[in-house]
Motif scaffolding. Structure first.
Motif, short mmCIF file in Angstrom:
data_model
loop_
_atom_site.label_atom_id
_atom_site.label_comp_id
_atom_site.label_asym_id
_atom_site.label_seq_id
_atom_site.Cartn_x
_atom_site.Cartn_y
_atom_site.Cartn_z
N ALA A 1 0.82 -1.21 0.00
CA ALA A 1 0.00 0.00 0.00
C ALA A 1 0.86 1.26 0.00
CB ALA A 1 -0.92 0.01 1.22
N VAL A 2 2.10 1.13 0.46
CA VAL A 2 2.98 2.29 0.60
C VAL A 2 3.24 3.00 -0.73
CG1 VAL A 2 5.35 2.99 1.16
CG2 VAL A 2 4.06 1.56 2.75
N PRO A 3 3.58 2.29 -1.85
CA PRO A 3 3.90 3.02 -3.08
C PRO A 3 2.78 3.92 -3.58
CG PRO A 3 4.59 0.73 -3.27
CD PRO A 3 3.79 0.84 -2.00
N ALA A 4 1.52 3.45 -3.51
CA ALA A 4 0.41 4.27 -4.00
C ALA A 4 0.22 5.51 -3.13
CB ALA A 4 -0.87 3.44 -4.03
N VAL A 5 0.30 5.35 -1.81
CA VAL A 5 0.11 6.49 -0.90
C VAL A 5 1.27 7.46 -1.04
CG1 VAL A 5 -0.26 7.19 1.49
CG2 VAL A 5 -1.21 5.04 0.67
N VAL A 6 2.49 6.94 -1.04
CA VAL A 6 3.66 7.80 -1.22
C VAL A 6 3.62 8.48 -2.59
CG1 VAL A 6 6.17 7.79 -1.55
CG2 VAL A 6 5.18 6.60 0.39
N GLY A 7 3.29 7.71 -3.65
CA GLY A 7 3.28 8.26 -5.00
C GLY A 7 2.28 9.38 -5.17
N GLN A 8 1.07 9.22 -4.64
CA GLN A 8 0.07 10.28 -4.78
C GLN A 8 0.49 11.54 -4.02
OE1 GLN A 8 -3.99 9.08 -4.12
NE2 GLN A 8 -3.80 7.24 -5.38
N ASN A 9 1.02 11.38 -2.81
CA ASN A 9 1.46 12.54 -2.03
C ASN A 9 2.73 13.17 -2.62
OD1 ASN A 9 -0.42 12.86 0.28
ND2 ASN A 9 0.14 10.74 0.64
N TYR A 10 3.59 12.33 -3.19
CA TYR A 10 4.79 12.86 -3.85
C TYR A 10 4.39 13.65 -5.10
CZ TYR A 10 9.33 12.89 -6.23
OH TYR A 10 10.48 13.26 -6.87
N GLY A 11 3.42 13.11 -5.88
CA GLY A 11 2.93 13.82 -7.05
C GLY A 11 2.27 15.14 -6.68
N ALA A 12 1.63 15.19 -5.50
CA ALA A 12 0.98 16.42 -5.02
C ALA A 12 1.94 17.32 -4.25
CB ALA A 12 -0.21 16.06 -4.14
N GLN A 13 3.23 16.91 -4.14
CA GLN A 13 4.28 17.68 -3.47
C GLN A 13 3.99 17.92 -1.99
OE1 GLN A 13 5.35 21.19 -5.70
NE2 GLN A 13 5.81 20.02 -7.56
N LEU A 14 3.51 16.87 -1.32
CA LEU A 14 3.22 16.94 0.12
C LEU A 14 4.29 16.14 0.88
CD1 LEU A 14 -0.66 16.44 -0.08
CD2 LEU A 14 0.58 18.60 0.24
#
Length: 430
Positions: free
Chosen positions: A279-292
Motif C-alpha cells: 500500500a505504501v507506493p500508492a500512498v507515497v506516490g500520490q502525495n509525492y505527485g501532489a508535493q506533500l
C-alpha cells in the motif's frame, strides 16, 4: 488500503497452500519436486514486478497531479507489455525448466516430479502478467477491492479443482502433481477473464482504449526505468533461493522438501507486512505527485511502526511453536524437523524483512527503485559467497545457512534505512 490488499494476498497464497496440502500426501519426493519447481515463481515475480512497480508509480503520480489522460495511457501500455512478457515466460518456461531443475534438485525423482508439475503450471505463470497489469492500475488509483474479490473467486476455483485433479476425487483418475499445476492454471485464466470483464463494464478512471494500444516507447521507457530495478530485486531473490537449494541438496529430498515447505509457510507469514508495504507506493506516490513532503515521511514512519509490531508477534509464535504451521501439510518426520528448525531460526528475520519491504515501497512511490536493488544485491553477495564456501566444508550443518541468512538480512535492513533517509532528503525538496 492494506486490509483488502492483505486479504487478496492471503487468497493468492492459498493457491500454494492448497497445492501443498494435497501434494504433501504424495510423499517427500513429490513435495520436494513441487517446491523446487515453485521457486521459479520468484523469477516470474521479478518480471511481473517490472510492470507492477512501474505502473503503480506512474499512475499514482498522475492521479496526484490530476492527469487522467496520462494515467490511462500508462494503463494501456502496461497491458501491452504484459502480453509480451507473458509470451516470453511461456516459451522460456518450457525451454529451460528441465535444466534449471537438474541444477538444484536432489535426485532424478525430484526432477521428474518438478517437470511434471511445471508442464501444467507454466500457463499460470504466464497469465500473472495480465493480472498484475490490471491490479497495479487499480492500486495506483487507490482501488483495491475488485482485485481482492477476483482473487478470492479464483482461489475458490482452485480449491474445487485441486482435489479433483490431484487426488481424482469424483473422477477416479488422479493426476498427482500435474493436477496441482493444471488447477492453478485454470484458476488464473478464470481470474484474468473476470478482471477483464470488470474493466470492460465497471471501471471508468482507467479503461481499455484501442487508440492507445500501439507501442509508445517513451512510456515503456518510464515503466521499465522504475520497474526494472524492482524486478531485479526479485530476480536476486530467485538466485538467493536457488543458492539455498543448491547448498542443501546433498542432505537429500527430505531436507529440500522441509526447506520448501518452511519457506512457503514463511512467505505466508510475511503477508501482513507485504500488505502494508504494497500500500505504501500508492500512498507515497500520490502525495509525492501532489508535493506533500510531510505526508510522504509520515507514510514511511507509520508503515514501519505497524510492520514492526505485527512481525514481532509472528516471530514469537514461530520461535515458540513452529510445528503448528507445518503438520497440516506433511506427516514426514524428517521434513517437519528441517522445516521447524528453519522457521524457529528464520523468525529473527521477520522484523528486519518487514522494514526492508517498507523501504522498497517508499523507493517505488518516489519513482527511484535503484536503491532497493542495490540493497538486495549487497545481501546476495554477503550471503551467497559465504554460503557456498561453508557448504563445501567438512562437518557442514544445514543450520549454518539459516544463521548466515539472519546476519545478512539485518545488515540489509540497516543499509536500506540509510538509503531511504538519503533518498527522502534529496527528493522531498520541491
Amino acid at each position: 488500503m492494506s486490509i483488502p490488499i492483505g486479504l487478496g494476498m492471503v487468497v493468492q497464497t492459498l493457491y500454494y497452500l492448497v497445492d501443498l496440502y494435497f501434494v504433501g500426501a504424495l510423499g517427500d519426493v513429490a513435495l520436494a519436486g513441487v517446491s523446487a519447481a515453485g521457486n521459479l515463481t520468484f523469477l516470474v515475480i521479478a518480471l511481473t514486478q517490472i510492470l507492477n512497480v512501474g505502473t503503480v508509480a506512474l499512475i499514482s503520480q498522475a492521479v496526484g497531479k490530476k492527469d487522467k489522460a496520462d494515467a490511462n495511457l500508462v494503463f494501456n501500455q502496461s497491458l501491452l507489455l504484459s502480453m509480451l512478457l507473458g509470451v516470453i515466460t511461456l516459451i522460456g518456461g518450457y525451454l529451460f525448466a528441465e535444466p534449471y531443475l537438474r541444477t538444484i534438485a536432489a535426485d532424478e525423482a525430484t526432477v521428474s516430479a518438478g517437470k511434471e508439475y511445471l508442464f501444467w503450471f507454466i500457463p499460470n505463470l504466464a497469465l500473472q502478467f495480465a493480472l498484475v497489469a490490471m491490479g497495479a492500475a487499480l492500486r495506483g488509483t487507490g482501488i483495491v477491492k475488485p482485485t481482492m474479490i477476483v482473487q478470492m473467486l479464483s482461489v475458490l476455483v482452485n480449491m474445487i479443482l485441486a482435489p479433483v485433479l490431484i487426488a481424482g476425487w469424483g473422477t477416479g483418475k488422479p493426476m498427482g502433481v500435474a493436477g496441482a499445476g493444471l488447477a492453478s492454471s485454470i484458476a488464473a485464466l478464470f481470474a484474468v477473464v473476470v478482471l477483464w470483464f470488470y474493466f470492460h463494464k465497471l471501471e471508468k478512471y482507467v479503461y481499455f482504449d484501442a487508440s492507445k494500444f500501439l507501442p509508445q516507447w517513451q512510456v515503456w521507457k518510464k515503466v521499465l526505468s522504475i520497474g526494472l530495478p524492482a524486478g531485479g530485486e526479485f530476480l536476486l531473490m530467485f538466485v538467493y533461493m536457488g543458492v539455498i537449494y543448491w547448498t542443501i541438496r546433498d542432505f537429500g529430498s527430505a531436507a529440500q522438501a522441509g526447506f520448501g515447505l518452511g519457506s512457503r509457510i514463511m512467505q505466508s507469514i510475511f503477508l501482513p507486512a507485504l500488505a502494508i508495504a504494497f500500500a505504501v507506493p500508492a500512498v507515497v506516490g500520490q502525495n509525492y505527485g501532489a508535493q506533500l513532503a510531510d505526508r510522504v515521511r509520515e507514510t514511511f514512519k507509520s508503515a514501519a511502526i505497524i510492520i514492526a509490531m505485527l512481525m514481532g508477534g509472528l516471530s514469537l509464535l514461530c520461535i515458540i511453536n513452529p510445528s503448528i504451521f507445518l503438520t497440516p501439510f506433511t506427516k514426514e518426520p524428517e521434513v517437519i524437523l528441517v522445516a521447524s528448525d528453519f522457521l524457529r531460526l528464520i523468525a529473527f528475520n521477520f522484523i528486519p524483512s518487514g522494514l526492508i519491504f517498507v523501504c522498497s515501497g517508499v523507493f517505488q512511490g518516489v519513482g527511484n527503485t535503484w536503491p532497493a536493488l542495490i540493497s538486495t544485491g549487497t545481501r546476495l553477495l554477503t550471503f551467497a559467497i559465504p554460503a557456498i564456501w561453508v557448504s563445501r566444508q567438512v562437518g557442514f550443518e544445514i543450520e549454518e545457512i539459516w544463521y548466515l541468512s539472519i546476519v545478512t538480512v539485518i545488515f540489509q535492513m540497516v543499509f536500506s534505512l540509510v538509503l531511504v533517509r538519503r533518498e527522502l532528503n534529496r527528493r522531498l525538496v520541491f
